[in-house]
Design an enzyme around this catalytic site. Sequence first.
Site, PDB file in Angstrom:
ATOM      1  N   LYS A  79     -16.370   4.611   4.492  1.00 39.93           N
ATOM      2  CA  LYS A  79     -16.411   6.080   4.572  1.00 39.93           C
ATOM      3  C   LYS A  79     -15.153   6.634   3.920  1.00 39.93           C
ATOM      4  O   LYS A  79     -14.060   6.065   4.097  1.00 39.93           O
ATOM      5  CB  LYS A  79     -16.500   6.489   6.042  1.00 39.93           C
ATOM      6  CG  LYS A  79     -16.635   7.990   6.263  1.00 39.93           C
ATOM      7  CD  LYS A  79     -16.852   8.280   7.745  1.00 39.93           C
ATOM      8  CE  LYS A  79     -17.020   9.747   8.060  1.00 39.93           C
ATOM      9  NZ  LYS A  79     -17.279   9.980   9.491  1.00 39.93           N
ATOM     10  N   SER A 154     -21.497  12.445  10.600  1.00 39.73           N
ATOM     11  CA  SER A 154     -20.862  12.724   9.332  1.00 39.73           C
ATOM     12  C   SER A 154     -20.767  11.496   8.426  1.00 39.73           C
ATOM     13  O   SER A 154     -20.482  11.639   7.237  1.00 39.73           O
ATOM     14  CB  SER A 154     -19.443  13.251   9.571  1.00 39.73           C
ATOM     15  OG  SER A 154     -18.661  12.279  10.255  1.00 39.73           O
ATOM     16  N   SER A 178     -20.922  10.417  14.906  1.00 37.26           N
ATOM     17  CA  SER A 178     -21.052  10.262  13.446  1.00 37.26           C
ATOM     18  C   SER A 178     -21.344   8.862  12.939  1.00 37.26           C
ATOM     19  O   SER A 178     -21.588   8.707  11.741  1.00 37.26           O
ATOM     20  CB  SER A 178     -19.805  10.781  12.766  1.00 37.26           C
ATOM     21  OG  SER A 178     -19.891  12.164  12.663  1.00 37.26           O
TER      22      SER A 178
HETATM   23  N1  GLN Z   1     -21.376  16.149  14.653  1.00 37.93           N
HETATM   24  C1  GLN Z   1     -20.148  16.187  15.374  1.00 37.93           C
HETATM   25  C2  GLN Z   1     -19.220  17.175  14.728  1.00 37.93           C
HETATM   26  O1  GLN Z   1     -19.641  17.820  13.830  1.00 37.93           O
HETATM   27  C3  GLN Z   1     -19.525  14.819  15.421  1.00 37.93           C
HETATM   28  C4  GLN Z   1     -18.856  14.432  14.157  1.00 37.93           C
HETATM   29  C5  GLN Z   1     -18.225  13.072  14.200  1.00 37.93           C
HETATM   30  O2  GLN Z   1     -18.558  12.243  15.052  1.00 37.93           O
HETATM   31  N2  GLN Z   1     -17.286  12.857  13.310  1.00 37.93           N
HETATM   32  O3  GLN Z   1     -18.118  17.346  15.097  1.00 37.93           O
END
Ligand code: GLN
Length: 493
Positions: A79, A154, A178
């Site tokens: 990532k 994400s 994410s």
């Molecule tokens: N969807 C959640 C957010 O937007 C979690 C994101 C993540 O786990 N990095 O914050």
Amino acid sequence: MTQFRKYGVQDLLEGYQRKEFKPSEVVAACLGAIEAGNPGSNSLLEIRPEAALARAKELEGRASDMAKLPLYGVPVALKDNILVKGWKTTAGSKILEHYVSPYTGTCAERLEAAGAIVLAKANCDEFAMGSSNENSAFGAVKNPWDLERVSGGSSGGSAASVAAGFVPGSLGTDTGGSIRQPASLCGVVGIKPTYGRVSRFGVIAFASSLDQVGPFGRSVWDAARMLEVISGYDAKDATSSRGVVPRFTEALSNSSVESLRNVTIGVAPEWMEGLDSEVKASYEASLSQLKALGAKVQEVKLPHAKYALSVYYLIAASEASSNLARYDGVHYGRRTPEAKGLEELYSKSRGEGFGREVKLRIMLGTYALSAGYYDAYYVKANQVRRLIQKDFEEAFAKCQCIAVPTAPSTAFRLGEKIEDPLTMYLSDIFTLPINLAGLPALSVPSGLDSKKLPVGLQLIGKHFDEAQILHIAAAYEKSRGPLPFAPWKGGTV
Ligand code: GLN
């Protein structure tokens, strides 16, 4: 060459051992798949073919070390919030578009030391904020099961590149879902380890008390192998645990893994609201399957889980507003070409560099931390966070694992939720509480819905008991049987 596309980590390791193929052939096949499919899926950002082929050759010269290298010749994608020296690390943001990493993060260093080949950086939501991978400054990641749908976020690029067959494994980060949510939407296995299991050194911070690095793979074994390599104490991260890291894959090779006779699985009916009917049906079928393997199912109560969304968005935004203060065009990040004075330099650099969602979170977090509101929002959220943790402690007195769906729906259409942040935030109702409690959890594919989109089952474990959820997931995966591969949309290799 097509054969390699479906090869997982374990298949590659076995094939190398039998001398059926060599790392350079596998890298070449991955690069072919990427060339054909990545322009359509947008999963990968920086790709380094020459460096990967040179590294493969170097490993071929060390074939006698194969037994000592647990990820010998395994191509991986990271990532793009994980630093690798000399590579760009953008965190999906324009503000870091030209940032070149001055050092390598511990998780990446450990993968390389184990023989893995870093092939590419994976697209992601800007600063890991999002549930659909539509917040990347470099465009959305498309789901290999249906290119008109989101990959989840994400870590969408990491999940989609494994599902598409570009790489057999990848790393992502999980602050509120994410890793697990895109794993579910793309039909792969993803694990968020216990907070502190994996070092965060060299990983761009979003919300430091919630962030964890974890792997994606096409099978439970593959993800377990990567997890055992990246886990463990790191003097460079004060929050990393000194606890011993079990050999997760060794336990999975044990034949007793197939029986769940001594396992009690917790279920929390009150948490199950807002669920798509097909996801619900898949979840219920999974529970029956776990019971058929010998597991007992026990109801548990998680009365504060319903507050997780509000608590998470206060804590995560507060921490983000502080962590992102460093991107001011002076310390870090893109600098506006013209500004009169320091204040304008800051505001223009940040205004031009950050995307909409990141700005929204910074404003929300700054507000929650400001004098006068700090006690009402930030302190209160932390008090409720403690209650959520306590709910899990009590639930785990009755069971070894809690099973819930990973996401309330399968992959939705690109653009479907982007204008409505609250609906988007609801994608994470089943994943957020786990980060607030610091627990380990994984998503394992549980089949396809009527639109032929993957569904995920989430297994949550006790602190530092990744071994237990891996065991249950491996038994489940075996009895579920193989799933079809994501339909190929990028031409032929
Ligand atoms: N969807 C959640 C957010 O937007 C979690 C994101 C993540 O786990 N990095 O914050």
